[in-house]
Design an enzyme around this catalytic site. Structure first.
Site, PDB file in Angstrom:
ATOM      1  N   TYR A  51       1.041  -1.428   0.278  1.00  0.00           N
ATOM      2  CA  TYR A  51      -0.343  -0.109   0.469  1.00  0.00           C
ATOM      3  C   TYR A  51       0.594   1.513  -0.007  1.00  0.00           C
ATOM      4  O   TYR A  51       2.215   1.251   0.064  1.00  0.00           O
ATOM      5  CB  TYR A  51      -1.185  -0.270   0.688  1.00  0.00           C
ATOM      6  CG  TYR A  51      -0.222   0.294   2.386  1.00  0.00           C
ATOM      7  CD1 TYR A  51       0.441  -1.201   2.923  1.00  0.00           C
ATOM      8  CD2 TYR A  51      -0.632   1.346   2.881  1.00  0.00           C
ATOM      9  CE1 TYR A  51       1.284  -0.214   4.988  1.00  0.00           C
ATOM     10  CE2 TYR A  51       0.125   1.696   4.469  1.00  0.00           C
ATOM     11  CZ  TYR A  51       0.904   1.051   5.475  1.00  0.00           C
ATOM     12  OH  TYR A  51       0.960   1.342   5.975  1.00  0.00           O
ATOM     13  N   ARG A 110       8.142   4.265  -4.400  1.00  0.00           N
ATOM     14  CA  ARG A 110       8.259   3.567  -3.276  1.00  0.00           C
ATOM     15  C   ARG A 110       7.486   2.648  -3.739  1.00  0.00           C
ATOM     16  O   ARG A 110       7.149   1.335  -2.587  1.00  0.00           O
ATOM     17  CB  ARG A 110       7.922   4.443  -1.988  1.00  0.00           C
ATOM     18  CG  ARG A 110       8.122   3.422  -0.847  1.00  0.00           C
ATOM     19  CD  ARG A 110       8.293   4.528   0.249  1.00  0.00           C
ATOM     20  NE  ARG A 110       6.797   4.931   0.819  1.00  0.00           N
ATOM     21  CZ  ARG A 110       6.017   5.520   1.718  1.00  0.00           C
ATOM     22  NH1 ARG A 110       7.361   6.399   2.668  1.00  0.00           N
ATOM     23  NH2 ARG A 110       5.373   6.376   1.850  1.00  0.00           N
ATOM     24  N   ARG A 114      -7.839 -20.468  -1.961  1.00  0.00           N
ATOM     25  CA  ARG A 114      -6.472 -20.803  -1.304  1.00  0.00           C
ATOM     26  C   ARG A 114      -4.948 -21.366  -0.901  1.00  0.00           C
ATOM     27  O   ARG A 114      -5.033 -22.214  -1.100  1.00  0.00           O
ATOM     28  CB  ARG A 114      -6.830 -20.588  -0.049  1.00  0.00           C
ATOM     29  CG  ARG A 114      -6.548 -20.132   0.962  1.00  0.00           C
ATOM     30  CD  ARG A 114      -6.521 -20.744   2.540  1.00  0.00           C
ATOM     31  NE  ARG A 114      -5.798 -19.924   3.978  1.00  0.00           N
ATOM     32  CZ  ARG A 114      -4.279 -20.909   4.054  1.00  0.00           C
ATOM     33  NH1 ARG A 114      -4.338 -22.334   3.485  1.00  0.00           N
ATOM     34  NH2 ARG A 114      -3.532 -20.448   4.737  1.00  0.00           N
ATOM     35  N   HIS A 155      -1.031 -20.911  -1.137  1.00  0.00           N
ATOM     36  CA  HIS A 155       0.447 -19.912  -0.148  1.00  0.00           C
ATOM     37  C   HIS A 155       0.664 -19.308  -1.569  1.00  0.00           C
ATOM     38  O   HIS A 155       1.292 -18.166  -1.961  1.00  0.00           O
ATOM     39  CB  HIS A 155       1.366 -20.173   1.031  1.00  0.00           C
ATOM     40  CG  HIS A 155       0.395 -20.901   2.326  1.00  0.00           C
ATOM     41  ND1 HIS A 155      -0.377 -20.805   2.722  1.00  0.00           N
ATOM     42  CD2 HIS A 155       1.535 -19.677   3.194  1.00  0.00           C
ATOM     43  CE1 HIS A 155      -0.606 -20.771   3.676  1.00  0.00           C
ATOM     44  NE2 HIS A 155       0.282 -20.283   4.405  1.00  0.00           N
ATOM     45  N   LYS A 160       6.331  -1.795   1.917  1.00  0.00           N
ATOM     46  CA  LYS A 160       5.191  -0.711   2.480  1.00  0.00           C
ATOM     47  C   LYS A 160       4.400  -2.290   2.445  1.00  0.00           C
ATOM     48  O   LYS A 160       3.262  -1.379   1.403  1.00  0.00           O
ATOM     49  CB  LYS A 160       4.557   0.285   1.787  1.00  0.00           C
ATOM     50  CG  LYS A 160       3.817   1.482   2.565  1.00  0.00           C
ATOM     51  CD  LYS A 160       4.165   2.837   2.916  1.00  0.00           C
ATOM     52  CE  LYS A 160       2.893   2.651   3.394  1.00  0.00           C
ATOM     53  NZ  LYS A 160       3.765   3.424   4.769  1.00  0.00           N
ATOM     54  N   GLU A 191      12.555   3.030  13.596  1.00  0.00           N
ATOM     55  CA  GLU A 191      12.345   3.886  13.329  1.00  0.00           C
ATOM     56  C   GLU A 191      10.308   3.400  14.324  1.00  0.00           C
ATOM     57  O   GLU A 191      10.814   2.908  15.570  1.00  0.00           O
ATOM     58  CB  GLU A 191      11.633   3.178  12.058  1.00  0.00           C
ATOM     59  CG  GLU A 191      10.436   1.977  11.908  1.00  0.00           C
ATOM     60  CD  GLU A 191       9.824   2.088  10.435  1.00  0.00           C
ATOM     61  OE1 GLU A 191       9.904   2.729   9.896  1.00  0.00           O
ATOM     62  OE2 GLU A 191       9.670   0.816   9.989  1.00  0.00           O
ATOM     63  N   LEU A 215      10.478   1.346   6.776  1.00  0.00           N
ATOM     64  CA  LEU A 215      10.295   1.773   5.486  1.00  0.00           C
ATOM     65  C   LEU A 215      11.109   3.507   5.041  1.00  0.00           C
ATOM     66  O   LEU A 215      10.693   4.072   6.230  1.00  0.00           O
ATOM     67  CB  LEU A 215       8.857   2.491   6.145  1.00  0.00           C
ATOM     68  CG  LEU A 215       8.420   2.853   5.203  1.00  0.00           C
ATOM     69  CD1 LEU A 215       7.593   2.082   4.162  1.00  0.00           C
ATOM     70  CD2 LEU A 215       6.531   3.514   4.959  1.00  0.00           C
TER      71      LEU A 215
HETATM   72  N1  PMP Z   1       7.699   3.983   8.433  1.00  0.00           N
HETATM   73  C1  PMP Z   1       6.840   3.131   8.691  1.00  0.00           C
HETATM   74  C2  PMP Z   1       6.160   1.719   9.380  1.00  0.00           C
HETATM   75  C3  PMP Z   1       5.005   3.240   8.555  1.00  0.00           C
HETATM   76  O1  PMP Z   1       4.092   2.906   8.436  1.00  0.00           O
HETATM   77  C4  PMP Z   1       5.425   5.142   7.753  1.00  0.00           C
HETATM   78  C5  PMP Z   1       3.779   5.931   7.350  1.00  0.00           C
HETATM   79  N2  PMP Z   1       2.748   5.958   7.970  1.00  0.00           N
HETATM   80  C6  PMP Z   1       6.420   5.830   8.245  1.00  0.00           C
HETATM   81  C7  PMP Z   1       7.891   5.603   8.811  1.00  0.00           C
HETATM   82  C8  PMP Z   1       6.145   7.190   7.266  1.00  0.00           C
HETATM   83  O2  PMP Z   1       6.487   7.012   5.956  1.00  0.00           O
HETATM   84  P1  PMP Z   1       6.157   8.285   5.432  1.00  0.00           P
HETATM   85  O3  PMP Z   1       6.796   9.694   6.098  1.00  0.00           O
HETATM   86  O4  PMP Z   1       6.532   7.864   3.955  1.00  0.00           O
HETATM   87  O5  PMP Z   1       4.137   8.765   5.985  1.00  0.00           O
END
Ligand code: PMP
Length: 290
Positions: free
Chosen positions: A31, A50, A98, A100, A146, A184, A208
């Site tokens: 997403y 991305r 279904r 995997h 993502k 993060e 991310l």
């Molecule tokens: N890390 C994670 C795990 C996220 O889910 C997000 C977005 N919500 C971010 C970092 C920040 O990314 P962005 O600046 O592209 O929203």
């Protein structure tokens, strides 16, 4: 609210997908979340890049080129109310019996997009900052994708909510070669400020690559703010002068309490104030130019 599903725009109440969708069954999809200011998607090229990276990461063919994506996105923006919105874009490996393993031959992906109202963080939050807790990062080793499979992030983020806080900062446990380090937030990127320098963790497979993260580093470079991209030891977040949280919907926020103790002075600091203002200026300039 008008949504987009597999080539059609419709009211959200009319949108239906199969219970055999691999997104529902396996969390097999990716997403994006794209902020929209004054009806224009912010940093669209970067979000689409991305998205391509995420799709490549799960071996799913990108169903659209960038100009096709832009066309769908602009139509969705036009069909929804509000100057500022945020778009949620979701692609799964489609509907199949279904199993995997990937459907063979491949089936059409499910493509879903919706728009929600976007409001800037309230002034009180900017003034007070937010609190955060820490937890062990127990996610997989492809956090650069993502992925819609967000169960670890859901559980980790709930820990913050249970503590009355805004975010959970994730710590990877020690490996053979190094001690514990910060990756993060459960739904954001985290920066440390120490001695007027901005410290950012490297964009590797353990976080991310935030679009807002990139904007912050671009702003730092353009305005002579000293910064360093490197592994950040867990101990450094507890000794920080300031901690900052960034995401597309929250922009930049100061974390002023961590695990119940004040961060630095316990108030949003000078780096936060500067970056927050510069981020607003940056946004305004980009939107004017586009
Ligand atoms: N890390 C994670 C795990 C996220 O889910 C997000 C977005 N919500 C971010 C970092 C920040 O990314 P962005 O600046 O592209 O929203």
């Amino acid at each position: 609210m008008t949504i987009y599903l597999n080539g059609q725009f419709m009211p959200i109440e009319d949108a239906k997908i199969s219970v055999l969708d691999r997104g529902f069954i396996f969390g097999d999809g990716v997403y994006e979340v794209i902020p929209v200011y004054t009806r224009k998607a912010f940093r669209l090229a970067e979000h689409l890049r991305r998205l391509r990276h995420s799709l490549d990461g799960i071996r799913l063919v990108n169903p659209h080129g960038d100009s096709e994506w832009a066309g769908i996105i602009n139509e969705l923006i036009a069909r929804n109310p509000g100057e500022d919105q945020y778009l949620y874009l979701h692609i799964t490996r489609g509907v199949a019996k279904r199993d995997h393993a990937f459907p063979n031959p491949p089936v059409a992906p499910t493509i879903f997009m919706m728009s929600s109202p976007l409001s800037a963080p309230p002034a009180e939050l900017l003034q007070s900052g937010v609190c955060a807790v820490t937890a062990q990062d127990n996610r997989w080793l492809r956090c650069d994708i993502k992925a819609i499979a967000l169960l670890p992030n859901v559980l980790l983020r709930q820990m913050a909510v249970d503590a009355g806080c805004a975010e959970t900062i994730l710590i990877r446990a020690e490996s053979k070669s190094e001690g514990a380090f910060m990756t993060e937030g459960a739904a954001s990127n985290i920066f440390v400020v120490k001695d007027d320098k901005l410290l950012a963790p490297p964009k590797d497979n353990l976080m991310l690559p935030g679009i807002t993260y990139d904007v912050i580093l671009e702003i730092a470079a353009a305005h002579g703010i000293q910064y360093e991209v490197r592994r950040i030891a867990a101990a450094e977040i507890f000794a920080a002068d300031e901690l900052l949280l960034t995401s597309s919907t929250k922009e930049v926020l100061a974390i002023t309490q961590l695990d119940g103790k004040p961060v630095g002075t316990g108030k949003p600091g000078a780096m936060f104030a500067r970056l927050h203002q510069l981020y607003q200026d940056f946004k305004r300039d980009v939107m004017r130019a586009s």
